[in-house]
Scaffold this motif. Structure first.
Motif, PDB file in Angstrom:
ATOM      1  N   GLY A 295       0.754  -1.175  -0.119  1.00  0.00           N
ATOM      2  CA  GLY A 295       0.007   0.036   0.001  1.00  0.00           C
ATOM      3  C   GLY A 295       0.455   1.385   0.074  1.00  0.00           C
ATOM      4  N   GLN A 296       1.889   1.312   0.619  1.00  0.00           N
ATOM      5  CA  GLN A 296       2.989   2.314  -0.020  1.00  0.00           C
ATOM      6  C   GLN A 296       4.028   2.396  -1.189  1.00  0.00           C
ATOM      7  OE1 GLN A 296       2.482   3.910   3.238  1.00  0.00           O
ATOM      8  NE2 GLN A 296       1.173   2.226   4.086  1.00  0.00           N
ATOM      9  N   LEU A 297       3.515   1.417  -1.847  1.00  0.00           N
ATOM     10  CA  LEU A 297       3.612   1.398  -3.109  1.00  0.00           C
ATOM     11  C   LEU A 297       3.048   1.798  -4.006  1.00  0.00           C
ATOM     12  CD1 LEU A 297       6.024  -1.964  -2.930  1.00  0.00           C
ATOM     13  CD2 LEU A 297       7.081   0.124  -2.004  1.00  0.00           C
ATOM     14  N   SER A 298       3.930   2.745  -5.198  1.00  0.00           N
ATOM     15  CA  SER A 298       3.269   2.755  -6.619  1.00  0.00           C
ATOM     16  C   SER A 298       2.834   1.976  -7.334  1.00  0.00           C
ATOM     17  CB  SER A 298       4.244   3.690  -7.378  1.00  0.00           C
ATOM     18  OG  SER A 298       4.893   3.289  -8.268  1.00  0.00           O
ATOM     19  N   THR A 299       1.860   1.574  -8.462  1.00  0.00           N
ATOM     20  CA  THR A 299       1.383   0.829  -8.879  1.00  0.00           C
ATOM     21  C   THR A 299       2.488   0.409  -9.997  1.00  0.00           C
ATOM     22  OG1 THR A 299       0.368   2.006 -10.756  1.00  0.00           O
ATOM     23  CG2 THR A 299      -0.844   1.094  -9.108  1.00  0.00           C
ATOM     24  N   ASP A 300       3.554   1.299 -10.191  1.00  0.00           N
ATOM     25  CA  ASP A 300       4.521   0.535 -11.184  1.00  0.00           C
ATOM     26  C   ASP A 300       6.223  -0.165 -10.573  1.00  0.00           C
ATOM     27  OD1 ASP A 300       4.025   1.580 -13.769  1.00  0.00           O
ATOM     28  OD2 ASP A 300       5.143   3.685 -12.994  1.00  0.00           O
ATOM     29  N   SER A 301       5.816  -0.460  -8.740  1.00  0.00           N
ATOM     30  CA  SER A 301       6.880  -0.747  -7.871  1.00  0.00           C
ATOM     31  C   SER A 301       6.224  -2.453  -7.889  1.00  0.00           C
ATOM     32  CB  SER A 301       6.799  -0.527  -6.667  1.00  0.00           C
ATOM     33  OG  SER A 301       7.084   1.042  -6.889  1.00  0.00           O
ATOM     34  N   ILE A 302       5.130  -2.894  -8.451  1.00  0.00           N
ATOM     35  CA  ILE A 302       4.435  -3.998  -7.906  1.00  0.00           C
ATOM     36  C   ILE A 302       4.233  -5.027  -9.020  1.00  0.00           C
ATOM     37  CG2 ILE A 302       1.785  -4.822  -6.514  1.00  0.00           C
ATOM     38  CD1 ILE A 302       1.277  -2.745  -5.010  1.00  0.00           C
ATOM     39  N   ALA A 303       4.986  -5.861  -9.008  1.00  0.00           N
ATOM     40  CA  ALA A 303       4.726  -7.226 -10.455  1.00  0.00           C
ATOM     41  C   ALA A 303       4.064  -8.564  -9.359  1.00  0.00           C
ATOM     42  CB  ALA A 303       6.012  -7.532 -10.585  1.00  0.00           C
ATOM     43  N   TYR A 304       2.861  -8.632  -9.675  1.00  0.00           N
ATOM     44  CA  TYR A 304       2.069 -10.010  -8.984  1.00  0.00           C
ATOM     45  C   TYR A 304       2.089 -11.136 -10.635  1.00  0.00           C
ATOM     46  CZ  TYR A 304      -1.474 -13.009  -7.359  1.00  0.00           C
ATOM     47  OH  TYR A 304      -2.289 -13.781  -6.851  1.00  0.00           O
ATOM     48  N   LEU A 305       2.634 -12.028  -9.934  1.00  0.00           N
ATOM     49  CA  LEU A 305       2.939 -13.909 -10.239  1.00  0.00           C
ATOM     50  C   LEU A 305       2.341 -14.408 -10.102  1.00  0.00           C
ATOM     51  CD1 LEU A 305       7.109 -13.499  -8.715  1.00  0.00           C
ATOM     52  CD2 LEU A 305       5.978 -13.132 -11.214  1.00  0.00           C
ATOM     53  N   ARG A 306       1.379 -15.082 -11.198  1.00  0.00           N
ATOM     54  CA  ARG A 306       0.423 -15.735 -10.792  1.00  0.00           C
ATOM     55  C   ARG A 306       0.725 -17.578 -12.000  1.00  0.00           C
ATOM     56  NH1 ARG A 306      -4.144 -12.070 -12.395  1.00  0.00           N
ATOM     57  NH2 ARG A 306      -3.506 -11.124 -14.141  1.00  0.00           N
ATOM     58  N   ARG A 307       0.419 -18.266 -12.045  1.00  0.00           N
ATOM     59  CA  ARG A 307       0.953 -19.575 -12.851  1.00  0.00           C
ATOM     60  C   ARG A 307      -0.561 -19.553 -14.006  1.00  0.00           C
ATOM     61  NH1 ARG A 307       4.753 -22.008 -12.458  1.00  0.00           N
ATOM     62  NH2 ARG A 307       5.590 -22.246 -10.668  1.00  0.00           N
ATOM     63  N   ARG A 308       0.089 -19.224 -15.031  1.00  0.00           N
ATOM     64  CA  ARG A 308      -1.629 -19.738 -16.377  1.00  0.00           C
ATOM     65  C   ARG A 308      -2.676 -20.714 -16.157  1.00  0.00           C
ATOM     66  NH1 ARG A 308       2.236 -17.485 -19.851  1.00  0.00           N
ATOM     67  NH2 ARG A 308       2.376 -19.412 -21.218  1.00  0.00           N
ATOM     68  N   PRO A 309      -3.528 -20.833 -15.434  1.00  0.00           N
ATOM     69  CA  PRO A 309      -4.618 -22.328 -15.901  1.00  0.00           C
ATOM     70  C   PRO A 309      -4.017 -23.501 -17.101  1.00  0.00           C
ATOM     71  CG  PRO A 309      -5.291 -20.653 -16.049  1.00  0.00           C
ATOM     72  CD  PRO A 309      -4.396 -19.974 -15.837  1.00  0.00           C
ATOM     73  N   VAL A 310      -3.674 -23.017 -18.277  1.00  0.00           N
ATOM     74  CA  VAL A 310      -3.309 -24.353 -18.948  1.00  0.00           C
ATOM     75  C   VAL A 310      -2.366 -23.920 -19.541  1.00  0.00           C
ATOM     76  CG1 VAL A 310      -3.565 -24.074 -21.874  1.00  0.00           C
ATOM     77  CG2 VAL A 310      -4.738 -22.267 -20.508  1.00  0.00           C
ATOM     78  N   ASP A 311      -1.209 -24.097 -18.911  1.00  0.00           N
ATOM     79  CA  ASP A 311       0.251 -24.588 -19.574  1.00  0.00           C
ATOM     80  C   ASP A 311       0.632 -24.503 -17.641  1.00  0.00           C
ATOM     81  OD1 ASP A 311       0.875 -22.100 -19.377  1.00  0.00           O
ATOM     82  OD2 ASP A 311       1.568 -21.732 -21.687  1.00  0.00           O
ATOM     83  N   GLY A 312       0.521 -23.734 -17.333  1.00  0.00           N
ATOM     84  CA  GLY A 312       1.037 -23.887 -15.955  1.00  0.00           C
ATOM     85  C   GLY A 312       2.795 -23.192 -15.703  1.00  0.00           C
ATOM     86  N   GLN A 313       2.386 -22.151 -17.014  1.00  0.00           N
ATOM     87  CA  GLN A 313       3.905 -20.912 -16.601  1.00  0.00           C
ATOM     88  C   GLN A 313       3.878 -19.883 -15.554  1.00  0.00           C
ATOM     89  OE1 GLN A 313       6.565 -22.061 -18.167  1.00  0.00           O
ATOM     90  NE2 GLN A 313       6.378 -24.132 -18.673  1.00  0.00           N
ATOM     91  N   VAL A 314       4.520 -19.789 -15.321  1.00  0.00           N
ATOM     92  CA  VAL A 314       4.340 -18.239 -14.573  1.00  0.00           C
ATOM     93  C   VAL A 314       4.550 -17.101 -15.412  1.00  0.00           C
ATOM     94  CG1 VAL A 314       5.344 -17.082 -12.984  1.00  0.00           C
ATOM     95  CG2 VAL A 314       5.141 -19.150 -12.862  1.00  0.00           C
ATOM     96  N   GLU A 315       3.376 -16.232 -15.311  1.00  0.00           N
ATOM     97  CA  GLU A 315       3.003 -14.805 -15.951  1.00  0.00           C
ATOM     98  C   GLU A 315       3.116 -13.859 -15.139  1.00  0.00           C
ATOM     99  OE1 GLU A 315      -0.079 -14.843 -17.905  1.00  0.00           O
ATOM    100  OE2 GLU A 315      -1.493 -14.459 -16.222  1.00  0.00           O
ATOM    101  N   VAL A 316       3.627 -12.779 -15.557  1.00  0.00           N
ATOM    102  CA  VAL A 316       3.873 -11.492 -14.482  1.00  0.00           C
ATOM    103  C   VAL A 316       3.112  -9.967 -14.583  1.00  0.00           C
ATOM    104  CG1 VAL A 316       6.023 -10.473 -15.877  1.00  0.00           C
ATOM    105  CG2 VAL A 316       5.427  -9.585 -13.734  1.00  0.00           C
TER     106      VAL A 316
END
Length: 458
Positions: free
Chosen positions: A258-279
């Motif tokens: 909450g103290q950071l700008s949105t440019d500072s936040i990199a959310y990582l998650r796995r794609r459900p189709v192939d399991g690859q990580v995307e940012v």
């Protein structure tokens, strides 16, 4: 930075858009992997007494883990080097035979990887300063500069009178212990709490490191209460600007994010189709918090519409243009345009972020947090008279929408009327209609509405 062939991260490109980058996401999405590889991106400066990190330090090969990376694993980095040409300096570190190569071409920079071992209570480490405590001898002591001490006092909100370090020796072993004086009583780090000790060491490192250093922090919020996490987040922003540091951290803390700008936040998650990580860069804190909390997240932002049909329209636009906007939003069906305006006012007066979307015939222009849908008419008339929607029902369901709605005077009953004819629920018919309407239009048609929602809920 481009990463290929590592545990948790098989292939990923990451752009750094801010002096601070906070990796957040569910467990097992590669946050620590990216942070650790970033620590290996520079050579040690010849003038600085700092450690140099290698890939093997974080990804050792052993009988238990014979393949923590693939044979074609690599880390490719582009550096904006001061005084260099306009083109970034590019270096790739690859696994050549049994060794990693490419390090020598990296630029120099002081790097600090402050993981969980940055401060572990000495009693848990069975340190000689405790278990040989009656035999140690004390050496030189050094006090922290007053500005550094004031920073630590501010983060922890503890009334320290003095902070410093003291040398301790036993046999051939020598170490340095943090010390504090509070309320007239002095003690060493052997009697500090985990969170207290970590802040002392992290702040000291950041204030005494060479300017423009790279810091890797592993969940700096550990063992800190919420207010202290917020103050630590504000400090990280301050020290990055004041001393020119670049800070990369892993965190699950909404208080820090909450103290950071949105440019500072990199959310990582796995794609459900192939399991690859995307940012996914640029998410707001409330969106990240909603993803981390999953189904338990009630939504910390409110979006009010007149009814379910209007709500489905807004969510259809979000799904097409920016699916992450839905996260963390609580949708409220207020019942009418006056009720939408009243609901927004009440929610805002209660301290919540809220936005209202009225039907297109209401002519709200964004004042007081309320704006109307595009189209200039009730949304049911807009959608069920649209050529793309008419073609969809004709082609997919062999249904002449205009003919079936010709005698329906109340536009609120359009979806219900068609649903009875098709043997479906009204909500399903509405979803078909809005999806066809939104799909047929360029995303730019909805830029104004989405920009308004983002700005009101930021």
């Amino acid at each position: 930075m481009e990463v290929q062939g590592f545990r948790a991260v098989d292939s990923l490109r990451l752009d750094f858009n801010s002096p601070i980058t906070a990796f957040s996401g569910l467990n097992g999405t590669g946050k620590s992997t990216l942070a650790q590889l970033s620590a290996c991106a520079y050579r040690k400066p010849t003038t600085a007494a700092v450690r140099r990190y290698y890939v093997k330090d974080f990804f050792p090969v052993s009988a238990a883990d014979p393949g923590p990376f693939t044979t074609d694993a690599k880390i490719a980095c582009a550096y904006e080097v001061q005084g260099a040409a306009l083109e970034p300096q590019k270096v790739t570190v690859i696994r050549a035979s049994k060794e990693w190569s490419g390090y020598k071409r990296q630029p120099e920079r002081a790097c600090y990887a402050l993981g969980f071992t940055q401060f572990i209570p000495q009693v848990e480490r069975r340190d000689f300063s405790i278990y040989g405590g009656h035999l140690i001898t004390l050496g030189a002591a050094r006090d922290l500069d007053e500005p550094v001490s004031e920073i630590i006092v501010g983060i922890l909100s503890l009334p320290y009178e003095k902070l410093g370090f003291i040398e301790v020796t036993h046999s051939a072993r020598t170490a340095e212990l943090a010390t504090a004086t509070r309320s007239g009583r002095s003690y060493s780090e052997n009697h500090m709490g985990f969170g207290e000790g970590r802040v002392v060491y992290i702040v000291t490192a950041m204030e005494t490191a060479p300017a423009q250093s790279l810091f890797i922090l592993e969940e700096p919020e550990t063992s800190l209460h919420g207010d202290a996490q917020e103050r630590l987040g504000r400090y990280l922003v301050d020290v990055a600007a004041r001393r020119g540091h670049q800070i990369l951290m892993t965190t699950h803390s909404a208080a820090i994010l909450g103290q950071l700008s949105t440019d500072s936040i990199a959310y990582l998650r796995r794609r459900p189709v192939d399991g690859q990580v995307e940012v996914t860069p640029g998410l707001a804190t409330y969106q990240v918090d909603a993803y981390l909390r999953g189904d338990r997240a009630p939504g910390s932002r409110a979006l009010c519409t007149e009814d379910s049909f209007a709500r489905q329209f807004v969510t259809a636009i979000m799904r097409k243009c920016d699916r992450d906007m839905i996260a963390g939003i609580r949708f409220v069906e207020a019942g009418g345009h006056d009720q939408v305006r009243q609901s927004v006012r009440i929610l805002q007066e209660g301290g919540l972020k809220a936005v209202g979307i009225t039907d297109g015939d209401c002519n709200d222009i964004g004042q007081h947090g309320v704006q109307s849908l595009p189209g200039g008419q009730p949304p049911e008339k807009v959608v069920f008279n649209d050529d793309a929607v008419l073609r969809h029902f004709a082609n997919k369901h062999s249904l002449d929408v205009r003919a079936h709605l010709a005698g329906v005077g109340d536009h609120h009953k359009y979806a219900e009327t068609l649903a009875r004819r098709l043997g479906l629920d009204a909500a399903v018919v509405a979803t078909f209609a809005w999806d066809a309407y939104v799909t047929a239009r360029p995303a730019s048609d909805f830029d104004s509405l989405l920009h308004f929602i983002r700005s009101e809920l930021a």
